[in-house]
Write a protein that holds these residues in place. Structure first.
Motif, PDB file in Angstrom:
ATOM      1  N   ARG A 267      43.346  37.739  36.677  1.00  0.00           N
ATOM      2  CA  ARG A 267      43.873  38.131  38.080  1.00  0.00           C
ATOM      3  C   ARG A 267      42.846  37.264  38.856  1.00  0.00           C
ATOM      4  NH1 ARG A 267      43.364  44.128  39.312  1.00  0.00           N
ATOM      5  NH2 ARG A 267      41.188  43.667  39.278  1.00  0.00           N
ATOM      6  N   VAL A 268      43.589  36.430  39.863  1.00  0.00           N
ATOM      7  CA  VAL A 268      42.922  35.537  40.685  1.00  0.00           C
ATOM      8  C   VAL A 268      43.313  35.755  42.319  1.00  0.00           C
ATOM      9  CG1 VAL A 268      42.907  33.855  38.853  1.00  0.00           C
ATOM     10  CG2 VAL A 268      44.699  34.034  40.675  1.00  0.00           C
ATOM     11  N   ARG A 269      42.424  35.515  42.971  1.00  0.00           N
ATOM     12  CA  ARG A 269      42.513  35.369  44.586  1.00  0.00           C
ATOM     13  C   ARG A 269      41.755  34.055  45.163  1.00  0.00           C
ATOM     14  NH1 ARG A 269      45.457  38.855  43.059  1.00  0.00           N
ATOM     15  NH2 ARG A 269      45.785  41.042  43.911  1.00  0.00           N
ATOM     16  N   TYR A 270      42.630  33.218  45.491  1.00  0.00           N
ATOM     17  CA  TYR A 270      42.450  31.753  45.963  1.00  0.00           C
ATOM     18  C   TYR A 270      42.492  31.515  47.374  1.00  0.00           C
ATOM     19  CZ  TYR A 270      43.033  26.822  45.742  1.00  0.00           C
ATOM     20  OH  TYR A 270      43.323  25.288  45.780  1.00  0.00           O
ATOM     21  N   CYS A 276      42.651  33.817  52.106  1.00  0.00           N
ATOM     22  CA  CYS A 276      43.233  33.874  50.961  1.00  0.00           C
ATOM     23  C   CYS A 276      44.812  33.618  50.919  1.00  0.00           C
ATOM     24  CB  CYS A 276      43.152  35.611  50.573  1.00  0.00           C
ATOM     25  SG  CYS A 276      43.504  35.903  48.701  1.00  0.00           S
ATOM     26  N   SER A 279      49.670  33.384  47.503  1.00  0.00           N
ATOM     27  CA  SER A 279      50.212  33.365  46.331  1.00  0.00           C
ATOM     28  C   SER A 279      48.950  32.563  45.547  1.00  0.00           C
ATOM     29  CB  SER A 279      51.559  32.938  46.025  1.00  0.00           C
ATOM     30  OG  SER A 279      51.447  31.586  46.567  1.00  0.00           O
ATOM     31  N   LEU A 280      49.151  31.431  45.002  1.00  0.00           N
ATOM     32  CA  LEU A 280      48.395  30.502  44.204  1.00  0.00           C
ATOM     33  C   LEU A 280      48.757  29.127  44.397  1.00  0.00           C
ATOM     34  CD1 LEU A 280      45.796  30.336  42.498  1.00  0.00           C
ATOM     35  CD2 LEU A 280      47.322  30.876  40.528  1.00  0.00           C
ATOM     36  N   HIS A 316      48.552  36.662  40.898  1.00  0.00           N
ATOM     37  CA  HIS A 316      48.062  36.368  42.097  1.00  0.00           C
ATOM     38  C   HIS A 316      48.768  37.449  43.272  1.00  0.00           C
ATOM     39  CE1 HIS A 316      52.079  34.594  42.882  1.00  0.00           C
ATOM     40  NE2 HIS A 316      51.864  33.809  41.979  1.00  0.00           N
TER      41      HIS A 316
END
Length: 360
Positions: A267-270, A276, A279-280, A316
């Motif tokens: 799981r990612v938070r870019y 933030c 999405s990604l 994401h």
């Protein structure tokens, strides 16, 4: 006589980003003049970019500049520009993989690449990083097809699939996969991975900063303490990566990672870097996935032992993104499926360069 500068322009969505596409020949060759044009076109210096066509968000304040290739193994050059919203700044240090998805279709329709019946492969030289990316564009009747059955999280509806293959993305900015010389570093008591693969990034386990990693983008953007902590860490990471003072640059990007909860692998938070991503970023996904298969990184610690060929699913805020990792000639290549759409074509207007320079 019209006292504004009129420039041919195509507005396109690429992946989960959107922005104007220009032919390089339609913009000034002088970088300062070019950047002044872009700032005026996008309306930077106002949170809503009210005096331009920018959308008031980093994912809609992006520009693609495309022209004939300047290297022998490519078809076109692609220069990406991240135009700041709040400041009169243009950053051409990073690449953008989402906007990249629209480069192939734009190049074909601009006459830079001749389409074939079926699928047209466009070899794109990203000027920002010097890296090569291959795009497979659907051209069933010798022309670009935008409608199809593919879907990507973060974009409503379906569209024609565009396959992107990042060829040897390591060291896109610094020349090294791990610019600090280590797969893991400790900054202010926090374990981080500083990686440069398609995009310079700083990966941090979310729990180390007191969050779960399951927060929405809006929740994270409202957490001023977290944002300030991320920026402090990011500035030091940039220095250690040999990038100098990155306070006026959008790289390295901070990324919070955590264990998945929706059947994915991570799981990612870019962050972009001060908000933030809804999405990604495609380039971010390439780098994060590469970190997952690299021994000793904070990502590998969470995901366990994974080696190519492998497909990794990154969760994401808007859903999931799959990255296929393989090896070719001893180097890691990454494949991602994106979509794109031509939204508007015509001419965009900028203020005269003299006026803008004087106001800067």
């Amino acid at each position: 006589m019209n006292d504004l500068i009129s420039i041919p322009c195509v507005l396109m969505r690429g992946g989960t980003s959107k922005g104007p596409f220009f032919l390089a020949s339609d913009l000034p060759s002088d970088e300062r003049e070019r950047d002044q044009i872009l700032l005026s076109v996008m309306g930077s210096g106002h949170p809503l970019q009210i005096d331009g066509i920018g959308g008031g968000n980093p994912v809609t304040s992006k520009v693609a500049i495309v022209g004939p290739a300047t290297v022998s193994d490519a078809d076109v050059d692609y220069l990406f520009a991240q135009v700041r919203i709040d400041q009169q700044l243009v950053d051409t240090s990073p690449n953008c993989g989402n906007m990249l998805a629209a480069v192939g279709p734009f190049a074909i329709e601009a006459g830079l690449v001749k389409a074939v019946t079926g699928v047209t492969r466009v070899r794109i030289h990203n000027v920002n990083t010097g890296k090569l990316i291959e795009a497979e564009v659907p051209t069933p009747d010798g022309g670009v097809a935008y409608m199809g059955d593919a879907s990507i999280d973060g974009v409503p509806g379906n569209a024609a699939p565009i396959a992107l293959t990042f060829m040897d993305a390591a060291g896109a900015r610094t020349g090294k996969l791990f610019p600090t010389g280590n797969p893991r570093d400790r900054i202010d008591g926090i374990d981080v991975t500083c990686i440069d693969c398609a995009m310079p990034m700083m990966l941090i386990e979310a729990a180390a900063l007191g969050v779960t990693g399951n927060e929405t983008a809006a929740q994270l953007n409202a957490n001023g303490t977290l944002l300030q902590r991320l920026e402090t860490l990011r500035l030091e990471a940039g220095r250690r990566m040999g990038m100098g003072d990155v306070s006026n640059q959008v790289t390295p990007k901070p990324v919070l990672i955590s264990r998945p909860n929706k059947g994915g692998d991570l799981r990612v938070r870019y962050f972009m870097p001060h908000q933030c991503h809804p999405s990604l970023a495609t380039t971010g996904a390439v780098g994060i996935a590469t970190a997952c298969i690299s021994d000793g990184t904070v990502a590998a610690q969470l995901i366990g032992d994974r080696k190519p060929p492998v497909v990794l699913v990154l969760e994401h805020p808007s859903g999931r993104l799959e990255v296929k990792l393989d090896t070719r000639d001893g180097k890691t290549v990454a494949g991602i499926l994106r979509t794109a759409r031509r939204l508007f074509e015509g001419r965009v207007f900028a203020k005269p360069i003299v006026q803008m320079v004087c106001a800067a």
